[in-house]
Design a protein around this motif. Structure first.
Motif, PDB file in Angstrom:
ATOM      1  N   LEU A  20       0.825  -1.215   0.000  1.00  0.00           N
ATOM      2  CA  LEU A  20       0.000   0.000   0.000  1.00  0.00           C
ATOM      3  C   LEU A  20       0.857   1.262   0.000  1.00  0.00           C
ATOM      4  CD1 LEU A  20      -2.852  -1.037   2.436  1.00  0.00           C
ATOM      5  CD2 LEU A  20      -2.941  -0.877  -0.068  1.00  0.00           C
ATOM      6  N   LEU A  21       1.933   1.269   0.768  1.00  0.00           N
ATOM      7  CA  LEU A  21       2.825   2.431   0.796  1.00  0.00           C
ATOM      8  C   LEU A  21       3.481   2.635  -0.567  1.00  0.00           C
ATOM      9  CD1 LEU A  21       4.176   4.714   2.379  1.00  0.00           C
ATOM     10  CD2 LEU A  21       5.946   3.067   3.061  1.00  0.00           C
ATOM     11  N   GLY A  22       3.924   1.560  -1.187  1.00  0.00           N
ATOM     12  CA  GLY A  22       4.539   1.665  -2.507  1.00  0.00           C
ATOM     13  C   GLY A  22       3.574   2.216  -3.538  1.00  0.00           C
ATOM     14  N   ILE A  23       2.335   1.736  -3.524  1.00  0.00           N
ATOM     15  CA  ILE A  23       1.318   2.251  -4.445  1.00  0.00           C
ATOM     16  C   ILE A  23       1.089   3.734  -4.198  1.00  0.00           C
ATOM     17  CG2 ILE A  23      -1.141   2.143  -5.028  1.00  0.00           C
ATOM     18  CD1 ILE A  23      -0.928  -0.929  -4.527  1.00  0.00           C
ATOM     19  N   ALA A  24       1.002   4.118  -2.931  1.00  0.00           N
ATOM     20  CA  ALA A  24       0.789   5.528  -2.591  1.00  0.00           C
ATOM     21  C   ALA A  24       1.959   6.396  -3.052  1.00  0.00           C
ATOM     22  CB  ALA A  24       0.574   5.681  -1.084  1.00  0.00           C
ATOM     23  N   LEU A  25       3.182   5.933  -2.842  1.00  0.00           N
ATOM     24  CA  LEU A  25       4.352   6.715  -3.251  1.00  0.00           C
ATOM     25  C   LEU A  25       4.435   6.861  -4.765  1.00  0.00           C
ATOM     26  CD1 LEU A  25       7.024   5.358  -0.763  1.00  0.00           C
ATOM     27  CD2 LEU A  25       5.952   7.610  -0.759  1.00  0.00           C
ATOM     28  N   GLU A  26       4.151   5.784  -5.477  1.00  0.00           N
ATOM     29  CA  GLU A  26       4.153   5.854  -6.944  1.00  0.00           C
ATOM     30  C   GLU A  26       3.055   6.798  -7.423  1.00  0.00           C
ATOM     31  OE1 GLU A  26       6.553   4.838  -8.698  1.00  0.00           O
ATOM     32  OE2 GLU A  26       7.376   2.995  -7.888  1.00  0.00           O
ATOM     33  N   ALA A  27       1.893   6.764  -6.772  1.00  0.00           N
ATOM     34  CA  ALA A  27       0.791   7.651  -7.155  1.00  0.00           C
ATOM     35  C   ALA A  27       1.167   9.113  -6.914  1.00  0.00           C
ATOM     36  CB  ALA A  27      -0.477   7.287  -6.387  1.00  0.00           C
ATOM     37  N   VAL A  28       1.813   9.402  -5.786  1.00  0.00           N
ATOM     38  CA  VAL A  28       2.254  10.771  -5.496  1.00  0.00           C
ATOM     39  C   VAL A  28       3.274  11.218  -6.548  1.00  0.00           C
ATOM     40  CG1 VAL A  28       3.590  12.173  -3.868  1.00  0.00           C
ATOM     41  CG2 VAL A  28       1.726  10.732  -3.038  1.00  0.00           C
ATOM     42  N   ALA A  29       4.211  10.355  -6.883  1.00  0.00           N
ATOM     43  CA  ALA A  29       5.219  10.704  -7.889  1.00  0.00           C
ATOM     44  C   ALA A  29       4.563  11.010  -9.236  1.00  0.00           C
ATOM     45  CB  ALA A  29       6.233   9.570  -8.031  1.00  0.00           C
ATOM     46  N   LEU A  30       3.603  10.203  -9.630  1.00  0.00           N
ATOM     47  CA  LEU A  30       2.918  10.430 -10.907  1.00  0.00           C
ATOM     48  C   LEU A  30       2.043  11.684 -10.852  1.00  0.00           C
ATOM     49  CD1 LEU A  30       2.088   6.756 -11.855  1.00  0.00           C
ATOM     50  CD2 LEU A  30       3.798   8.253 -12.907  1.00  0.00           C
ATOM     51  N   TYR A  31       1.473  11.968  -9.699  1.00  0.00           N
ATOM     52  CA  TYR A  31       0.700  13.201  -9.533  1.00  0.00           C
ATOM     53  C   TYR A  31       1.614  14.414  -9.726  1.00  0.00           C
ATOM     54  CZ  TYR A  31      -1.982  16.950  -7.383  1.00  0.00           C
ATOM     55  OH  TYR A  31      -2.622  18.149  -7.144  1.00  0.00           O
ATOM     56  N   TYR A  32       2.757  14.395  -9.073  1.00  0.00           N
ATOM     57  CA  TYR A  32       3.695  15.502  -9.232  1.00  0.00           C
ATOM     58  C   TYR A  32       4.180  15.605 -10.673  1.00  0.00           C
ATOM     59  CZ  TYR A  32       4.157  17.248  -4.507  1.00  0.00           C
ATOM     60  OH  TYR A  32       3.923  17.868  -3.317  1.00  0.00           O
ATOM     61  N   GLN A  33       4.365  14.481 -11.338  1.00  0.00           N
ATOM     62  CA  GLN A  33       4.854  14.487 -12.710  1.00  0.00           C
ATOM     63  C   GLN A  33       3.807  15.020 -13.683  1.00  0.00           C
ATOM     64  OE1 GLN A  33       6.423  10.716 -13.998  1.00  0.00           O
ATOM     65  NE2 GLN A  33       6.488  11.330 -16.139  1.00  0.00           N
TER      66      GLN A  33
END
Length: 170
Positions: A20-33
């Motif tokens: 869940l943390l990994g999914i959240a971190l990847e989602a945040v990175a893609l949001y910023y991108q």
């Protein structure tokens, strides 16, 4: 009653948390991108790759945690992944702050047999040179947050690996 660290080492909660943390971190990175237009640099892509590696280990942990030898192997591999993530985060912060000299090329440096930057460029293609990461909140940059998070996860991973090695089979 077993100590918390032994229960975590033998259960699926840790693996679920990591996934869940990994999914959240990847989602945040893609949001910023894609929403805030902060393109990733090569070091950011490396961080994404290591987060993807821990997510893969987390899925395997959820599926295969009932096998003690596999559990020990997964905890050991996860500790290695977290150690590499600490190194990448440290390098990212060092380039950002200027205490590590260097610059990044626009090539992710992935081998042909794992050319994720070509196969999945939306996630793994570098867009920017290294040198800065966006501010998240309270003046904390993404590089600073990644370093603290990876250090904490690395410490917990090492404790869980040690506990899984100590535990009796079963």
């Amino acid at each position: 009653m077993r100590p918390l660290i032994e229960r975590l080492a033998r259960g699926r909660a840790w693996w679920g948390f990591l996934l869940l943390l990994g999914i959240a971190l990847e989602a945040v990175a893609l949001y910023y991108q894609y929403r805030l237009d902060y393109g990733p640099c090569v070091l950011c892509i490396h961080v994404r790759l290591w987060i993807a590696a821990w997510m893969l280990l987390a899925v395997l942990g959820l599926l295969l945690d009932d096998r003690p030898h596999v559990r020990r192997l997964l905890h050991g591999l996860n500790t290695l992944v977290m150690a590499i993530l600490v190194e990448r985060s440290w390098r990212l912060l060092g380039v950002e702050r200027g205490f590590i000299e260097g610059s990044c090329e626009m090539d992710a440096g992935l081998p042909d047999w794992l050319a994720l930057d070509r196969w999945w460029p939306q996630v793994f293609e570098p867009w920017e040179p290294c040198g800065y990461t966006p501010e998240l909140a309270f003046g904390i940059t993404m590089a600073e947050a990644l370093l603290v998070m990876s250090l904490l996860l690395g410490l917990v991973s090492a404790l869980l690996a040690w506990a899984s090695l100590r535990a009796r089979a079963g």
